[in-house]
Design a protein around this motif. Structure first.
Motif, PDB file in Angstrom:
ATOM      1  N   MET A   1     -10.750  12.717  16.930  1.00  0.00           N
ATOM      2  CA  MET A   1      -9.728  13.330  17.739  1.00  0.00           C
ATOM      3  C   MET A   1      -8.391  13.273  16.995  1.00  0.00           C
ATOM      4  N   LYS A   2      -7.654  14.356  17.042  1.00  0.00           N
ATOM      5  CA  LYS A   2      -6.363  14.434  16.369  1.00  0.00           C
ATOM      6  C   LYS A   2      -5.312  13.649  17.154  1.00  0.00           C
ATOM      7  N   GLU A   3      -4.490  12.933  16.420  1.00  0.00           N
ATOM      8  CA  GLU A   3      -3.361  12.206  17.013  1.00  0.00           C
ATOM      9  C   GLU A   3      -2.104  13.018  16.751  1.00  0.00           C
ATOM     10  N   PHE A   4      -1.217  13.052  17.720  1.00  0.00           N
ATOM     11  CA  PHE A   4       0.027  13.787  17.588  1.00  0.00           C
ATOM     12  C   PHE A   4       1.201  12.819  17.547  1.00  0.00           C
ATOM     13  N   ILE A   5       2.221  13.187  16.777  1.00  0.00           N
ATOM     14  CA  ILE A   5       3.432  12.379  16.713  1.00  0.00           C
ATOM     15  C   ILE A   5       4.645  13.274  16.937  1.00  0.00           C
ATOM     16  N   LYS A   6       5.734  12.667  17.359  1.00  0.00           N
ATOM     17  CA  LYS A   6       6.963  13.398  17.679  1.00  0.00           C
ATOM     18  C   LYS A   6       7.954  13.321  16.511  1.00  0.00           C
ATOM     19  N   LEU A   7       8.995  14.107  16.623  1.00  0.00           N
ATOM     20  CA  LEU A   7      10.026  14.175  15.584  1.00  0.00           C
ATOM     21  C   LEU A   7      10.586  12.802  15.237  1.00  0.00           C
ATOM     22  N   LYS A   8      10.884  11.985  16.234  1.00  0.00           N
ATOM     23  CA  LYS A   8      11.471  10.671  15.946  1.00  0.00           C
ATOM     24  C   LYS A   8      10.544   9.823  15.087  1.00  0.00           C
ATOM     25  N   PHE A  42       5.189  18.785  18.379  1.00  0.00           N
ATOM     26  CA  PHE A  42       4.475  17.640  17.836  1.00  0.00           C
ATOM     27  C   PHE A  42       3.932  17.987  16.466  1.00  0.00           C
ATOM     28  N   TRP A  43       3.644  16.973  15.684  1.00  0.00           N
ATOM     29  CA  TRP A  43       2.988  17.143  14.399  1.00  0.00           C
ATOM     30  C   TRP A  43       1.653  16.434  14.465  1.00  0.00           C
ATOM     31  N   ILE A  44       0.705  16.924  13.687  1.00  0.00           N
ATOM     32  CA  ILE A  44      -0.588  16.256  13.590  1.00  0.00           C
ATOM     33  C   ILE A  44      -0.402  15.098  12.621  1.00  0.00           C
ATOM     34  N   GLU A  45      -0.655  13.900  13.098  1.00  0.00           N
ATOM     35  CA  GLU A  45      -0.387  12.701  12.301  1.00  0.00           C
ATOM     36  C   GLU A  45      -1.122  12.728  10.973  1.00  0.00           C
ATOM     37  N   GLU A  46      -2.355  13.152  10.971  1.00  0.00           N
ATOM     38  CA  GLU A  46      -3.160  13.197   9.743  1.00  0.00           C
ATOM     39  C   GLU A  46      -2.492  14.070   8.675  1.00  0.00           C
ATOM     40  N   GLU A  47      -1.923  15.202   9.080  1.00  0.00           N
ATOM     41  CA  GLU A  47      -1.249  16.097   8.130  1.00  0.00           C
ATOM     42  C   GLU A  47       0.017  15.467   7.562  1.00  0.00           C
ATOM     43  N   THR A  48       0.774  14.800   8.404  1.00  0.00           N
ATOM     44  CA  THR A  48       2.013  14.182   7.922  1.00  0.00           C
ATOM     45  C   THR A  48       1.713  12.984   7.026  1.00  0.00           C
ATOM     46  N   GLU A  49       0.689  12.215   7.371  1.00  0.00           N
ATOM     47  CA  GLU A  49       0.288  11.078   6.526  1.00  0.00           C
ATOM     48  C   GLU A  49      -0.186  11.574   5.163  1.00  0.00           C
ATOM     49  N   ALA A  50      -0.943  12.676   5.148  1.00  0.00           N
ATOM     50  CA  ALA A  50      -1.419  13.240   3.880  1.00  0.00           C
ATOM     51  C   ALA A  50      -0.241  13.709   3.026  1.00  0.00           C
ATOM     52  N   TRP A  51       0.773  14.307   3.670  1.00  0.00           N
ATOM     53  CA  TRP A  51       1.958  14.761   2.943  1.00  0.00           C
ATOM     54  C   TRP A  51       2.674  13.564   2.318  1.00  0.00           C
ATOM     55  N   ILE A  52       2.859  12.506   3.095  1.00  0.00           N
ATOM     56  CA  ILE A  52       3.535  11.308   2.595  1.00  0.00           C
ATOM     57  C   ILE A  52       2.747  10.703   1.435  1.00  0.00           C
ATOM     58  N   GLU A  53       1.439  10.567   1.600  1.00  0.00           N
ATOM     59  CA  GLU A  53       0.597   9.993   0.536  1.00  0.00           C
ATOM     60  C   GLU A  53       0.679  10.819  -0.737  1.00  0.00           C
ATOM     61  N   ALA A  54       0.644  12.144  -0.613  1.00  0.00           N
ATOM     62  CA  ALA A  54       0.717  13.013  -1.788  1.00  0.00           C
ATOM     63  C   ALA A  54       2.045  12.847  -2.516  1.00  0.00           C
ATOM     64  N   HIS A  55       3.130  12.746  -1.773  1.00  0.00           N
ATOM     65  CA  HIS A  55       4.440  12.589  -2.400  1.00  0.00           C
ATOM     66  C   HIS A  55       4.618  11.201  -3.013  1.00  0.00           C
ATOM     67  N   MET A  56       4.059  10.211  -2.388  1.00  0.00           N
ATOM     68  CA  MET A  56       4.100   8.863  -2.963  1.00  0.00           C
ATOM     69  C   MET A  56       3.266   8.809  -4.244  1.00  0.00           C
ATOM     70  N   ALA A  57       2.105   9.439  -4.227  1.00  0.00           N
ATOM     71  CA  ALA A  57       1.235   9.452  -5.404  1.00  0.00           C
ATOM     72  C   ALA A  57       1.913  10.165  -6.567  1.00  0.00           C
ATOM     73  N   SER A  58       2.607  11.257  -6.276  1.00  0.00           N
ATOM     74  CA  SER A  58       3.290  11.985  -7.348  1.00  0.00           C
ATOM     75  C   SER A  58       4.425  11.155  -7.949  1.00  0.00           C
ATOM     76  N   ALA A  59       4.904  10.177  -7.191  1.00  0.00           N
ATOM     77  CA  ALA A  59       5.955   9.281  -7.686  1.00  0.00           C
ATOM     78  C   ALA A  59       5.360   7.992  -8.265  1.00  0.00           C
ATOM     79  N   GLY A  60       4.018   7.923  -8.302  1.00  0.00           N
ATOM     80  CA  GLY A  60       3.370   6.734  -8.841  1.00  0.00           C
ATOM     81  C   GLY A  60       3.397   5.552  -7.894  1.00  0.00           C
ATOM     82  N   ARG A  61       3.498   5.820  -6.614  1.00  0.00           N
ATOM     83  CA  ARG A  61       3.554   4.771  -5.586  1.00  0.00           C
ATOM     84  C   ARG A  61       2.384   4.918  -4.631  1.00  0.00           C
TER      85      ARG A  61
END
Length: 71
Positions: A1-8, A42-61
């Motif tokens: 099931m998809k989890e949703f998160i808010k702007l804050k 709302f945002w789909i949490e899985e999509e936002t987490e994937a975006w964060i992970e991709a940007h961290m990986a590109s920075a070597g983190r």
């Protein structure tokens, strides 16, 4: 099931302002929000987490979500 998160929740996870976030969305650089009835955006949490992970990986983190279970 998809989890949703808010702007804050998004703004607590990435160091950008609200206006910067919406600019990134309009430029296709961040996942788009979805509208669920009259209760706001709302945002789909899985999509936002994937975006964060991709940007961290590109920075070597690595990124560990607050929702990740301990190893």
């Amino acid at each position: 099931m998809k989890e949703f998160i808010k702007l804050k929740d998004i703004l607590e996870r990435i160091p950008v302002s609200r206006s910067q976030l919406y600019a990134m969305i309009s430029e296709g650089k961040f996942p788009r929000q979805i509208k669920l009835g009259g209760s706001g955006a709302f945002w789909i949490e899985e999509e936002t987490e994937a975006w964060i992970e991709a940007h961290m990986a590109s920075a070597g983190r690595t990124y560990r979500s607050s929702n990740s279970s301990a190893l």
